[in-house]
Design an enzyme around this catalytic site. Structure first.
Site, PDB file in Angstrom:
ATOM      1  N   GLY A 284      30.805   3.813 -36.229  1.00 31.43           N
ATOM      2  CA  GLY A 284      31.794   3.693 -37.861  1.00 31.43           C
ATOM      3  C   GLY A 284      32.609   4.971 -37.923  1.00 31.43           C
ATOM      4  O   GLY A 284      33.172   4.528 -38.961  1.00 31.43           O
ATOM      5  N   ILE A 287      36.149   9.094 -35.162  1.00 28.90           N
ATOM      6  CA  ILE A 287      36.553   9.186 -33.575  1.00 28.90           C
ATOM      7  C   ILE A 287      35.660   7.948 -33.051  1.00 28.90           C
ATOM      8  O   ILE A 287      36.378   7.351 -32.081  1.00 28.90           O
ATOM      9  CB  ILE A 287      35.925  10.477 -33.168  1.00 28.90           C
ATOM     10  CG1 ILE A 287      36.584  11.772 -33.667  1.00 28.90           C
ATOM     11  CG2 ILE A 287      35.838  10.477 -31.618  1.00 28.90           C
ATOM     12  CD1 ILE A 287      38.171  11.823 -33.294  1.00 28.90           C
ATOM     13  N   ALA A 359      29.130  10.064 -30.093  1.00 24.94           N
ATOM     14  CA  ALA A 359      30.101  10.380 -31.166  1.00 24.94           C
ATOM     15  C   ALA A 359      29.297  10.725 -32.571  1.00 24.94           C
ATOM     16  O   ALA A 359      29.835  11.294 -33.367  1.00 24.94           O
ATOM     17  CB  ALA A 359      31.436   9.659 -31.624  1.00 24.94           C
ATOM     18  N   ILE A 401      30.783  14.108 -27.620  1.00 26.22           N
ATOM     19  CA  ILE A 401      31.894  14.789 -28.291  1.00 26.22           C
ATOM     20  C   ILE A 401      31.507  15.872 -28.932  1.00 26.22           C
ATOM     21  O   ILE A 401      30.663  16.185 -29.732  1.00 26.22           O
ATOM     22  CB  ILE A 401      32.455  13.538 -29.471  1.00 26.22           C
ATOM     23  CG1 ILE A 401      33.024  12.451 -28.818  1.00 26.22           C
ATOM     24  CG2 ILE A 401      33.595  14.550 -30.548  1.00 26.22           C
ATOM     25  CD1 ILE A 401      32.526  11.500 -28.220  1.00 26.22           C
ATOM     26  N   LYS A 405      34.716  24.438 -32.663  1.00 30.96           N
ATOM     27  CA  LYS A 405      33.579  25.235 -33.306  1.00 30.96           C
ATOM     28  C   LYS A 405      32.534  25.885 -32.421  1.00 30.96           C
ATOM     29  O   LYS A 405      31.663  26.566 -33.041  1.00 30.96           O
ATOM     30  CB  LYS A 405      33.460  24.820 -34.722  1.00 30.96           C
ATOM     31  CG  LYS A 405      34.682  24.431 -35.600  1.00 30.96           C
ATOM     32  CD  LYS A 405      34.228  23.940 -36.868  1.00 30.96           C
ATOM     33  CE  LYS A 405      35.496  23.744 -37.841  1.00 30.96           C
ATOM     34  NZ  LYS A 405      36.374  22.838 -37.311  1.00 30.96           N
ATOM     35  N   SER A 446      40.707  12.615 -40.135  1.00 31.99           N
ATOM     36  CA  SER A 446      39.334  11.935 -40.154  1.00 31.99           C
ATOM     37  C   SER A 446      38.544  12.373 -41.444  1.00 31.99           C
ATOM     38  O   SER A 446      38.722  13.177 -42.388  1.00 31.99           O
ATOM     39  CB  SER A 446      38.681  12.819 -38.948  1.00 31.99           C
ATOM     40  OG  SER A 446      38.632  14.152 -39.207  1.00 31.99           O
TER      41      SER A 446
END
Length: 608
Positions: A284, A287, A359, A401, A405, A446
């Site tokens: 949901g 990505i 994800a 994913i 960072k 996003s």
């Protein structure tokens, strides 16, 4: 006027024109023929009959002459020429002679009268009806085919309030020339001066083939002016007829920061997705939902939409069922938390997926900084649960994913994602499942990203808050990030970290200024306020450590990072004790371990 009345009017006018052309040509050519003579009558009647015959054949009477162009002129040339030639042939057959002088002058007058009668309406329309007194002076960037179409549409459209004044084009062969009566006044470096000198209020960028980098360069020049900047609609929208050539859209931040898309290897992707069962965790999210859209185009047998938020899962389920209602894809929803090890095992055992895209994750840097235990639970334990379940149920490919960072992390979020990468890479060594990770930078639009925040701040009148004037980030669009994830599955051999060549990083301050300009405001109207770097943030992000870099690309714009040490025993200790460790200690422990700076006397190092 009805269609029949219009045709009758044209036939009557053309008959007068043809007869007038012959009479005048006889006089001008000093042809010693009496008007009532048989040869003269035959010539008149033949040209008149042939004119109407060829006009019907070439649909001359059906043309809309207010939009007349070269094509209509060529049709007139054919009709007149064939009519005169036919008359010459008839005269030769009946009288064994041809009055060439007469027919040449007739041809010239015939062309002038017929062409003039048609084009005089367009001249009147352009010069009188399309008065430019109240129109917005417009500069068109791009003097190619698209720019020419735009200019022609605006010039002939009486309802449009835009008046093309000039072109801008970087092609030196076009500069200082005129196109449709409009001068091509220079390249992109002449935009600012041209807007001032020509009193331009509106700019239209009409180069569909423009790369993102070139578009950004042009927009930055346009942003130096007070003119409103628009862009030609997407080429696919023009082709499919969704919009017309004169329906311009605002320049969007995705146009400026999105990179030129990476083409996918359709065949290899289709091979591992077509008619397979695919499970997406975090389906949901920004990505995850886009991944489901991308893979559904390759016709999997089943798509399992797994997520914790029922509203977002319901939303993507409804969207996919509507979009792919004519396909045989079975969309199944599972409301579940990746922290639930038993549920993950149950789901994997029930559906036996061939491919898993993981994800689901916490990604907000400041929030994870304040709640490090939640980063451990969702990003580390959640990844381990899904990966273990996938391995034990013989999933073919597992794609995690990750994020930029995770490289030299200074935040809990980045550290947790780096440790999750280690779990996946370690598991690849002991499993038949191919485990890979995919790293990319910030995703435009996003949830939790900076752009929605900036837009809200601009809507409220500002100021736009930026942490530091020198802070830079890599950016990509949601579809591009998802394409990379899907393509990585096709490239997977097991254990890799795939990294996209993301081009040049973007200054967040420049991003804020562009968004302010795109909103129709100026930085004087909407101020920019620098708030200082937040805990866990870096001025710049990296995609690979120095010792991880492979120079060669495994696919256009896709690299594989070298694998470094994997500290599985230490990760297991964190998983076992995270809930009894103080937040500050847990935060430091995660960062030290992710950066390979922690030292234990008895540690197990798994190397690949």
């Amino acid at each position: 006027m009805t269609y029949r009345q219009r045709i009758s009017l044209f036939i009557m006018i053309d008959s007068c024109i043809v007869l007038s052309a012959i009479f005048i040509s006889m006089y001008l050519a000093s042809i010693n023929l009496q008007i009532g003579s048989y040869p003269a009558l035959v010539a008149m009647l033949t040209i008149l009959f042939c004119h109407h015959l060829f006009s019907t054949k070439y649909k001359l009477y059906k043309k809309v002459w207010e939009y007349a162009s070269i094509q209509e002129l060529l049709i007139i040339l054919k009709v007149v020429s064939f009519s005169v030639i036919s008359a010459m042939v008839i005269q030769l057959l009946l009288f064994q002679e041809v009055q060439f002088k007469l027919f040449i002058v007739t041809w010239l007058l015939h062309m002038c009268f017929i062409g003039g009668s048609r084009f005089i309406w367009r001249i009147y329309r352009d010069s009188v009806l399309n008065r430019s007194d109240n129109k917005i002076r417009t500069l068109i960037i791009g003097a190619g085919s698209a720019g020419t179409m735009v200019a022609r549409q605006l010039l002939k459209n009486n309802e449009s309030n835009l008046l093309p004044v000039a072109f801008i084009d970087d092609d030196p062969r076009k500069q200082r020339l005129e196109l449709l009566g409009l001068p091509v006044i220079g390249g992109a470096d002449a935009i600012v001066s041209s807007v001032q000198e020509l009193e331009i209020d509106h700019i239209i960028i009409s180069i569909p083939s423009l790369s993102k980098k070139e578009l950004n360069k042009i927009f930055l020049e346009c942003a130096k002016t007070d003119a409103q900047t628009k862009i030609l609609p997407f080429l696919e929208d023009l082709i499919t007829g969704k919009v017309s050539i004169n329906h311009f859209r605002d320049v969007q931040v995705e146009d400026l920061l999105g990179r030129d898309p990476v083409d996918m290897d359709i065949e290899s992707i289709s091979e591992y997705i077509n008619n397979k069962v695919v499970l997406v965790t975090g389906a949901g999210g920004s990505i995850g939902s886009e991944i489901t859209r991308q893979i559904s185009a390759f016709h999997p047998r089943q798509v399992i939409l797994l997520g914790h938020g029922e509203n977002s899962i319901y939303s993507i389920e409804m969207e996919l069922q509507e979009k792919f209602k004519n396909s045989q894809i079975d969309f199944i929803t599972e409301i579940a938390d990746v922290q639930d090890e038993v549920k993950m095992m149950t789901v994997m055992r029930k559906y036996q997926p061939d491919v898993v895209y993981h994800a689901a994750a916490h990604k907000h840097v400041p929030l994870m900084e304040r709640n490090p235990e939640e980063a451990v639970k969702n990003n580390i334990i959640g990844t381990r649960n899904v990966a273990n379940a996938a391995s034990q149920n013989n999933v073919g490919i597992f794609v995690m994913i990750s994020t930029d960072k995770a490289v030299n992390p200074t935040s809990v979020m980045g550290a947790s994602k780096r440790l999750a990468e280690m779990i996946v890479q370690s598991m690849d060594k002991e499993s038949n499942t191919k485990f890979v990770a995919v790293r990319f930078g910030n995703v435009l639009g996003s949830r939790g990203s900076v752009i929605p925040l900036f837009k809200k701040q601009i809507e409220k009148g500002g100021p736009v808050t930026v942490t530091h004037p020198d802070m830079v980030r890599y950016f990509m669009t949601i579809p591009e990030a998802s394409r990379l994830v899907v393509q990585a599955g096709a490239l997977a051999s097991g254990g890799e970290i795939f990294v996209l060549d993301m081009g040049e990083p973007v200054k967040i301050a420049d991003l804020a200024k562009n968004l302010i300009k795109l909103s129709g405001n100026s930085t004087e109207d909407i101020g920019i306020e620098y708030t200082g770097i937040r805990p866990g943030e870096k001025l710049f992000e990296e995609l690979l450590k120095d010792n991880e870099v492979h120079q060669e690309q495994v696919y256009p714009k896709i690299y594989i990072g070298k694998t470094t040490e994997l500290y599985i025993d230490d990760i297991n200790q964190i998983i076992k004790n995270y809930n009894v460790i103080e937040a500050d200690t847990l935060r430091k422990y995660l960062l030290d371990l992710a950066n390979n700076t922690i030292i234990h006397e008895h540690r197990t190092v798994v190397s690949i």
